[in-house]
Design a protein around this motif. Structure first.
Motif, PDB file in Angstrom:
ATOM      1  N   ASP A 114       0.816  -1.211   0.000  1.00  0.00           N
ATOM      2  CA  ASP A 114       0.000   0.000   0.000  1.00  0.00           C
ATOM      3  C   ASP A 114       0.852   1.264   0.000  1.00  0.00           C
ATOM      4  N   GLU A 592      -9.608   2.963   1.882  1.00  0.00           N
ATOM      5  CA  GLU A 592      -8.885   2.763   0.639  1.00  0.00           C
ATOM      6  C   GLU A 592      -7.657   1.880   0.851  1.00  0.00           C
ATOM      7  N   TRP A 594      -6.791  -0.421   2.827  1.00  0.00           N
ATOM      8  CA  TRP A 594      -7.129  -1.408   3.846  1.00  0.00           C
ATOM      9  C   TRP A 594      -6.027  -2.446   4.053  1.00  0.00           C
TER      10      TRP A 594
END
Lengths: 626, 237, 252
Positions: A114, A592, A594
């Motif tokens: 991420d 978003e 996660w």
């Protein structure tokens, strides 16, 4: 295939092997000293290629010096990232059981993924080609990229340098000594904390270099972390854990075989079409399966090179106390009447939780009492799901029948794969289960005409009497509870006791006439059947299935559930399944990034509860029997 | 007794909830050979591991060469000049004899003639003949000598020797006794954990008897040998 | 009556002879000690008897039946119990369950799904534990036992299939002097009553001279002495390669 294309493919294979070797060598080095199987090693590769992309875009377009400096700087930056990760995270978990370390590094994978997404965005990024090496040389009349020739040379060069460092420097002698006995090295006056940090940073830098060198050859992409780590695992295991020359040999072997498969393309043997190019997805796993069966410790590995089980022996298992039995029955009753009060989303979530509780409990049976850690448990979940779906769609059987036959398909798969699996132990065993799972996955993914390929199968609806959510909910609840109770009973049955005996001391079990392998084999197959049942229920609850059903991510989910709950407890996997299923659902719907949050939660849980959630509660609030 | 160089006071240690050491106190003087004698599970190995920092005591003080060490990491304690030879020998089996010695090498210590591989091979002639051999391809007795030599490479002022006679043939145990007397002659202090009273009698100046995690007796070796009551009560011989 | 008859046993590793031409026999109710320097081939010899290692040459007969080539678990079924130098027990189980698993295997019910293992052969397990003085610890986890008690648990497990022969690898390693003598006295008591033959390796000469009926001495893979304790002790060759000056063990 002509000789020229053959030679060019061989050279392609060599070029591909170089990066793979760099990543695998780093993984092997880190594993040797810290005994941590670093799941985030593919992430280091990925970060390496992204950083190299940014640097070469700025400095490497015009000058060769700028390009190569950028590549090296990317490797150094990834080494620095490894340095920070080691100090902030790994130092806190060296004493934790090895599977928790694996779990923490998996959390790291999610966080890094991420973070990369946030920094570089979702698009594929292709870097510039290396100045001065943009042309091609002619080999047997065919063009071959100059850059790839350089790559071919880099592999042996790094191997040589690593050999010199490990055998001709004091640092290397200490690293090799620490690989065997790190406490003893400390007692001889060596500061092992810095030794570990140094090795981890070096290993990360090698992965980063492997990534950076790919910058002109392939785009930076967000899924590279998982594909690279599974390739690197395969290389390390095929070569033999901890053996760097072994990793080199294995990288060459796999690089070459992959390249040849691409080169062969579709070949027709007496009317039979064989698509070798499709085989590239699995060929390395097939190689690994063969190597492990023939040489259980890899090409250049040696017996005993795998981690000792650091986990403390679990206390003797006891059946549930009366009041806990009562509480479990009460919970069951409450769940049975729940549809009166609610419907829709809550029931859907609960069906998922029941299915994954059964999946996790079956995996726990293998890992705990069975002593076999499976990295490919999704295969049996998927075999059950696909088995049932195909029987409904292709053979026209009713769903009720496939609830029995689907699990039998999975059991048959367990019987076949298990025969090979139980010949190994520890990390090697885990990797072989992963290999088989990847083979099953790629069949489901590529056999378009039968399994629906990447689209999967749709139109799996239960019969009319089960069409309502609450009816399906009740059937799922009852089947999962019965299966979980049966598995729990099995742990205490003579068969379960014998399995636990074989896990605790194979030497002693053998000396009292127990054929440990045979019992493990039966257990592996039986558990495949239980996972298959979970898969069948999952397929009918969703109405469709896709290759995702048996992908690596599902196997990892299972591991996370078991480890979150606690390996040494019987209730743990149920709790772990509930927590993870709910978390994934809850976070993924609202946030978003996660993955990063989930990864962060996993890391924090590992640091806070190294014995799992239920293990922690039990240790804290219940008296241990000694 | 010479001036004390290693002192432990009021040591307590736990494994989980098990209370392994309860108020252990002992001293080792410079150049002295002291034996810590007791049966299996009495707390000998745990005492040794506390002294070298591999087990952190829950309470108590340890002083070595004038420094407080109970909170230090093992490598820091080793660098002060405390050597540790563990019970299971723990040779690096993949490394050669010479490499095993290299792992143990530390800078020379003031006032002591530094140990070099050459000097050690004079003390252990067997090892000199197999310096290129991997540790895993040596016999138990040879490994025991190598682990002592490896520790000496750190130029320790004091060595902790955990059950060096365990699992060795009687004739090798006699060589081991000779080696310990050599070390003493070189001015190295030794704290020996042992069960074999015969062996301890060959080398030790003083003895502590440990039982159930506590020191039950201390005195000279000669006094212990004469004290039938103590030997019967704690050592079951 | 001869229980174990070994003849011409030999094994080489990479051209180096680890054991060469070793022959001996053990009688029912007798304890035979196998001693020798570290690396003399004792472990190799032992592993060929229990089936972990295949000999290059030679024969091993149990009650007249050839057992070379059988697997360890097959040899166990013929009545050979073992204890290990480093105890091997099932740490996650109670003391009683350890014995119960051996009994489950003995009665060939390892694939059983019913009833619970802890309810099977309970009385038999307790009787075995009582024989080694462990009855009062039946409910404890094997992982938390004191070392001497682990050794006694191993003995109970080894007795679970009413063996003809016990192979004990350094049975008293790591124990206090009196515990050593007590354990071997316990073993001797049981085997003499039941006519079990015992072969054990040992480095503690106090134990060997107190309990062995005969002693064989191995040096560099060859048998250099075979006799009653007094004979072996007086043998100058044994003194030279193994016993030394006798300063490190008792004289009783």
């Amino acid at each position: 295939m002509t000789l020229a294309t053959f030679v060019i493919q061989l050279l392609n294979g060599l070029a591909g092997a170089s990066s793979l070797f760099l990543v695998a060598a780093g993984l092997s080095l880190i594993f040797g000293v810290t005994r941590i199987v670093n799941f985030a090693h593919g992430s280091f590769f990925m970060v390496g290629i992204y950083i190299a992309y940014t640097l070469t875009e700025s400095f490497g377009r015009g000058s060769a010096l700028g390009f190569w400096a950028s590549v090296l700087a990317a490797a150094v930056a990834v080494g620095a990232l490894g340095f920070v990760v080691e100090i902030l995270l790994l130092r806190r978990i060296y004493k934790a059981p090895e599977l928790f370390q694996l779990l923490a590094t998996f959390g790291l994978v999610l966080v890094i993924k991420d973070a990369t997404l946030a920094i570089w965005g979702p698009e594929d990024l292709l870097g510039p080609r290396a100045p001065g090496l943009r042309g091609a040389v002619s080999i047997l009349g065919r063009p071959f990229p100059e850059y790839d020739l350089v790559l071919i040379a880099i592999g042996p060069l790094v191997l040589g340098l690593l050999w010199l460092v490990l055998n001709r420097t004091r640092f290397g002698v200490l690293v090799r000594a620490a690989t065997q006995d790190r406490d003893m090295v400390a007692a001889l006056g060596v500061n092992q904390a810095w030794l570990f940090t140094g090795v981890f940073a070096l290993g990360a830098a090698l992965a980063g270099l492997g990534g950076a060198l790919q910058v002109p050859r392939e785009p930076a992409q967000l899924f590279l972390d998982i594909t690279v780590i599974s390739d690197a695992f395969v290389v390390v295991v095929v070569g033999g854990l901890g053996s760097i020359p072994g990793a080199f040999l294995a990288a060459l072997l796999i690089g070459e075989i992959k390249a040849l498969c691409i080169g062969l393309g579709d070949v027709s043997f007496g009317g039979f079409e064989i698509s070798f190019s499709k085989l590239t997805l699995v060929v390395e796993f097939i190689v690994m399966a063969i190597v492990l069966v023939v040489r259980p410790w890899g090409l250049l590995g040696r017996p005993g090179g795998e981690p000792r089980h650091a986990a403390a022996t679990e206390p003797p298992l006891r059946p549930l106390h009366g009041y806990l039995k009562l509480a479990a029955a009460g919970l069951g009753a409450a769940l049975l009447v729940l549809p009166v009060a609610t419907d829709g989303y809550v029931l859907v979530l609960l069906i998922d939780i029941f299915v994954f509780a059964l999946f996790a409990v079956s995996l726990h049976f293998l890992m705990g009492p069975g002593g076999m850690v499976s990295f490919g448990h999704a295969a049996y979940f998927g075999l059950g799901a696909y088995g049932a779906a195909l029987l409904v769609l292709r053979a026209g059987l009713p769903m009720e029948t496939t609830i029995v036959l689907g699990p039998l398909v999975a059991l048959a798969g367990g019987l076949l794969f298990g025969w090979f699996v139980v010949r190994l132990s520890g990390v090697y065993l885990a990797m072989l289960t992963l290999a088989f799972a990847q083979i099953v996955w790629s069949v489901a993914f590529q056999w378009d005409s039968f399994t629906g390929g990447s689209n999967g199968l749709i139109g799996l609806w239960p019969p009319a009497w089960l069409a309502s959510k609450s009816a399906f909910y009740h059937v799922t609840l009852i089947l999962c509870v019965v299966a979980i109770v049966a598995l729990r009973h099995l742990v205490f049955a003579p068969f379960g006791a014998v399995l636990r005996a074989g896990r605790d001391s194979p030497l002693r079990a053998d000396a009292i006439g127990i054929d440990v392998r045979r019992h493990q084999w039966f257990a592996f197959a039986l558990i495949g059947g239980f996972a298959g049942l979970a898969g069948v229920l999952h397929a009918f609850s969703k109405g469709s299935i896709s290759p995702e059903t048996l992908a690596i991510a599902r196997s990892v989910d299972g591991l996370v559930m078991v480890l979150l709950g606690g390996v040494q407890t019987l209730t743990g996997p149920v709790v772990g399944a509930a927590v993870l299923t709910w978390l994934q659902d809850e976070i993924a719907r609202r946030v978003e990034f996660w993955r990063a949050i989930l990864g962060g939660v996993i890391i924090l849980l590992v640091i806070a509860f190294p014995q799992g959630i239920v293990g922690f509660i039990r240790g804290r609030f219940m008296r241990e029997v000694t | 007794m010479a001036e004390a160089m290693l002192i432990a006071r009021g040591l307590h240690a736990y494994y989980g909830r098990a209370h392994i050491l309860a108020d252990v106190a002992l001293e080792v003087g410079a150049g002295e050979v002291v034996v810590l004698i007791g049966r299996n599970g009495a707390g000998k190995s745990t005492t040794m591991k506390c002294l070298i920092g591999l087990v952190r005591p829950a309470a108590g003080e340890i002083e070595f060469a004038g420094y407080r060490t109970e909170r230090l990491a093992p490598h820091a304690i080793a660098r002060l000049g405390l050597g540790y030879v563990p019970e299971e020998r723990r040779i690096f089996t993949d490394l050669t004899v010479a490499e095993n010695l290299e792992v143990g090498r530390r800078p020379p210590r003031q006032g002591l003639e530094p140990w070099t591989p050459e000097r050690l091979f004079r003390l252990f002639p067997n090892l000199g003949e197999m310096r290129g051999r991997p540790g895993g391809r040596m016999s138990g007795g040879e490994q025991q000598m190598l682990t002592i030599a490896r520790t000496l490479m750190g130029n320790p002022a004091c060595i902790l020797l955990d059950e060096p006679s365990e699992g060795l043939a009687p004739v090798i145990i006699e060589q081991m006794a000779a080696t310990i007397r050599d070390l003493k002659a070189h001015g190295v202090a030794v704290l020996l954990a042992e069960q074999n009273l015969h062996f301890a009698g060959l080398v030790a100046d003083r003895a502590y008897v440990i039982e159930k995690g506590g020191i039950r007796y201390s005195g000279s070796m000669a006094e212990l040998a004469a004290d039938e009551a103590v030997r019967a009560a704690y050592l079951s011989v | 009556m001869t229980v174990l008859q070994v003849e011409g046993l030999a094994k080489s590793f990479g051209g180096v002879a680890a054991v060469q031409g070793v022959s001996f026999a053990v009688e029912a109710g007798h304890l035979l000690a196998l001693i020798g320097p570290n690396g003399a081939g004792k472990t190799t010899c032992f592993n060929m008897l229990n089936g972990q290692l295949a000999p290059d040459r030679g024969s091993v007969r149990l009650d007249g039946r050839e057992i070379v080539g059988l697997k360890p678990r097959q040899i166990w079924r013929l009545g050979v119990g073992r204890t290990f130098q480093i105890t091997a027990t099932f740490g996650s189980m109670t003391v009683r369950e350890n014995v119960q698993v051996a009994l489950i295997s003995h009665h060939r019910r390892t694939l059983g799904l019913w009833p619970r293992a802890r309810d099977l052969y309970r009385a038999e397990a307790e009787a075995l534990l009582a024989r080694v003085g462990m009855a009062d610890q039946a409910e404890r986890a094997a992982a938390v036992l004191a070392y001497g008690d682990l050794k006694r648990l191993e003995l109970a497990v080894a007795l679970a299939n009413t063996p003809r022969l016990l192979l004990m690898d350094e049975p008293t390693a790591g124990m206090a002097p009196r515990e050593r003598v007590e354990l071997m006295a316990l073993v001797a008591g049981i085997v003499r009553v039941e006519g079990i033959a015992v072969l054990f390796t040992e480095h503690d000469m106090d134990v060997v001279f107190a309990h062995a009926d005969r002693i064989i001495v191995l040096n560099r893979g060859e048998l250099i002495a075979d006799g009653v304790p007094a004979q072996v002790r007086a043998d100058p060759r044994v003194q030279q390669v193994y016993l030394g000056g006798g300063t490190t063990f008792g004289h009783g």
